[in-house]
Design a protein around this motif. Structure first.
Motif, PDB file in Angstrom:
ATOM      1  N   GLY A 306      52.571 -61.527  84.507  1.00 47.52           N
ATOM      2  CA  GLY A 306      51.108 -61.120  84.451  1.00 47.52           C
ATOM      3  C   GLY A 306      50.658 -59.690  84.561  1.00 47.52           C
ATOM      4  O   GLY A 306      49.611 -59.261  84.367  1.00 47.52           O
ATOM      5  N   SER A 307      51.704 -58.885  84.470  1.00 46.89           N
ATOM      6  CA  SER A 307      51.465 -57.444  84.555  1.00 46.89           C
ATOM      7  C   SER A 307      50.860 -56.980  83.248  1.00 46.89           C
ATOM      8  O   SER A 307      51.056 -57.483  82.063  1.00 46.89           O
ATOM      9  N   ARG A 308      49.793 -55.990  83.256  1.00 42.91           N
ATOM     10  CA  ARG A 308      49.144 -55.644  82.280  1.00 42.91           C
ATOM     11  C   ARG A 308      50.028 -55.108  80.742  1.00 42.91           C
ATOM     12  O   ARG A 308      50.808 -54.541  81.241  1.00 42.91           O
ATOM     13  N   GLY A 309      49.673 -55.694  79.956  1.00 46.06           N
ATOM     14  CA  GLY A 309      50.701 -55.368  78.542  1.00 46.06           C
ATOM     15  C   GLY A 309      51.926 -56.150  78.416  1.00 46.06           C
ATOM     16  O   GLY A 309      52.382 -55.998  77.476  1.00 46.06           O
ATOM     17  N   ALA A 310      52.236 -56.829  79.608  1.00 43.15           N
ATOM     18  CA  ALA A 310      53.672 -57.575  79.652  1.00 43.15           C
ATOM     19  C   ALA A 310      53.589 -58.612  78.450  1.00 43.15           C
ATOM     20  O   ALA A 310      54.550 -58.987  77.646  1.00 43.15           O
ATOM     21  N   GLY A 311      52.592 -59.329  78.533  1.00 44.94           N
ATOM     22  CA  GLY A 311      52.456 -60.536  77.557  1.00 44.94           C
ATOM     23  C   GLY A 311      52.811 -60.120  76.082  1.00 44.94           C
ATOM     24  O   GLY A 311      53.660 -60.685  75.453  1.00 44.94           O
TER      25      GLY A 311
END
Length: 333
Positions: A306-311
Motif C-alpha cells: 500500500g505504500s504510495r506509488g508501489a502499485g
C-alpha cells in the motif's frame, strides 16, 4: 429527467455554494431532492429559503438517522430517470448535469457515469486526500475502472450519476460498518453494471475537517479492506481462481490479505523484497522472493502493498514479465 439526491446534516457552511452551483447548471430540467437529516444548525431554514426561490428544490425534513438513511430517502423520492449524487459541501461545475446526461443518453449500455474531480482542500494538510483524487482522475474507461476497483473506490461518490432503475435491480445504499458508497459501486459491478467517466471535470470535491470520511469509523482503512475482501473473493471465484499468492508480507498486509480466506480463497505464499524475510514462514505460509517471479504459469497474484506509488511500480514490473492485469494479477491496495 434528472434528480439530484442531496442529504444534508449540519451543512450550513458549504450548503449555499452547493445549491448555487446546482441552480447555475446549463441543463435546467432537473430537481434537487434535499433531505435535512435532523440538522442542529440552520440547514433546514437555508434549504427552505432556496426552495421558496426555486421550485426545482424539494425539501424533506427527517429525524437524524445518518447519511445512508437520508440518501436512500432522497433516492426513493427522486422522480427523474437519472439520479445524480451530491454532497452538501461540494460544488458542481456548470456543465456537470448536461455532460453526464448526454453521456448516458448516448451509451444506453452504461448504468453509471462519473467524471473527473478537482481537489478543493488544502494541498498541504490534505496531501493524502489529494493523492487519492489524482489517482481517481487517472481512471476513466470501463476497463481502467473495473481492474482498479479493488484498490480503492474509483469514483468520488458525489460525482456519480446513475440510472434510477439500478436501485430496484441491485438494491439501495446499504447501512453498516463499511463505506456505503464503495460497497454500492462494488455491488453494481458484481451485478454486471457497466460504468465509466467523462474525461471532464464535473465537481469540486472539498475536504473540510468535518467530512465523514475523516470522522466516521465506517470509512477507516480496515473497513475498506473488509468490504473489498468479499467482492474480490467473489470476483476470483467467478473466474475459477481459488488460490492466490500475495505480493507483500508485512504484518498489516498479511492481516488485510487474510480477510480473503474468510471467503474461501486460499493464500499459497507471500512474495517479499526483504531478503531477511525470504525463506522464512509467516502465518504458516512460506515467504518467497518477489524477484524470482517470472512469466505467468497459471498462478494468480494479488498485491496488497500500500505504500504510495508501489502499485504502479508492481504493475509495471509484472507487465514487463508478461503478466496482464485482470487476467494474471490484481492490485488490492
Amino acid at each position: 429527467m434528472i434528480s439530484v439526491a442531496l442529504p444534508c446534516y449540519n451543512s450550513k457552511e458549504g450548503l449555499e455554494a452547493c445549491l448555487e452551483s446546482l441552480l447555475a447548471q446549463t441543463w435546467e430540467d432537473f430537481e434537487v431532492v434535499a433531505v435535512n437529516d435532523g440538522s442542529l444548525d440552520d440547514t433546514l431554514a437555508l434549504l427552505r429559503r432556496y426552495a421558496a426561490r426555486d421550485s426545482r428544490i424539494r425539501v424533506f425534513d427527517r429525524p437524524h438517522g445518518g447519511v445512508v438513511q437520508a440518501m436512500n430517502f432522497a433516492v426513493e423520492h427522486c422522480r427523474g430517470e437519472y439520479v445524480a449524487r451530491m454532497d452538501s459541501d461540494d460544488v458542481c461545475l456548470p456543465e456537470r448535469l448536461a455532460l453526464q446526461k448526454a453521456h448516458l443518453d448516448r451509451h444506453p449500455h452504461l448504468g453509471l457515469v462519473g467524471g473527473l474531480v478537482r481537489f478543493g482542500g488544502d494541498p498541504e494538510t490534505g496531501r493524502g486526500y489529494k493523492a487519492y483524487v489524482d489517482w481517481t482522475n487517472t481512471l476513466v474507461t470501463e476497463e481502467e475502472i473495473s481492474v482498479s476497483r479493488f484498490v480503492e473506490s474509483p469514483y468520488a461518490n458525489p460525482s456519480i450519476m446513475f440510472r434510477k432503475e439500478l436501485v430496484s435491480r441491485c438494491g439501495p445504499f446499504y447501512d453498516g460498518p463499511f463505506p456505503e458508497d464503495y460497497e454500492f459501486l462494488l455491488r453494481l459491478m458484481a451485478a454486471g453494471v457497466r460504468m465509466d467517466k467523462i474525461p471532464r471535470e464535473v465537481l469540486i470535491w472539498n475536504d473540510p475537517p468535518s467530512r465523514l470520511t475523516r470522522t466516521d469509523p465506517r470509512y477507516d482503512p480496515d473497513a475498506f479492506y473488509r468490504t473489498k475482501a468479499g467482492y474480490l473473493a467473489r470476483w476470483l471465484a467467478s473466474r475459477g481462481i481459488g488460490r492466490v499468492s500475495i505480493i507483500g508480507g508485512g504484518r498489516i498486509t498479511r492481516r488485510r490479505a487474510l480477510m480473503l480466506e474468510e471467503h474461501g480463497i486460499v493464500i499459497d505464499c507471500w512474495l517479499e523484497v526483504d531478503p531477511d524475510k525470504i525463506g522464512q514462514r509467516a502465518g504458516g505460509r512460506p515467504v518467497c522472493s518477489w524477484h524470482d517471479v517470472g512469466a505467468p504459469q497459471g498462478e494468480f497474484l494479488v498485491s496488497y502493498v500500500g505504500s504510495r506509488g508501489a502499485g504502479a511500480r508492481i504493475a509495471s514490473e509484472l507487465e514487463e514479465r508478461g503478466w496482464i492485469a485482470g487476467i494474471h494479477f490484481l492490485l488490492a491496495a
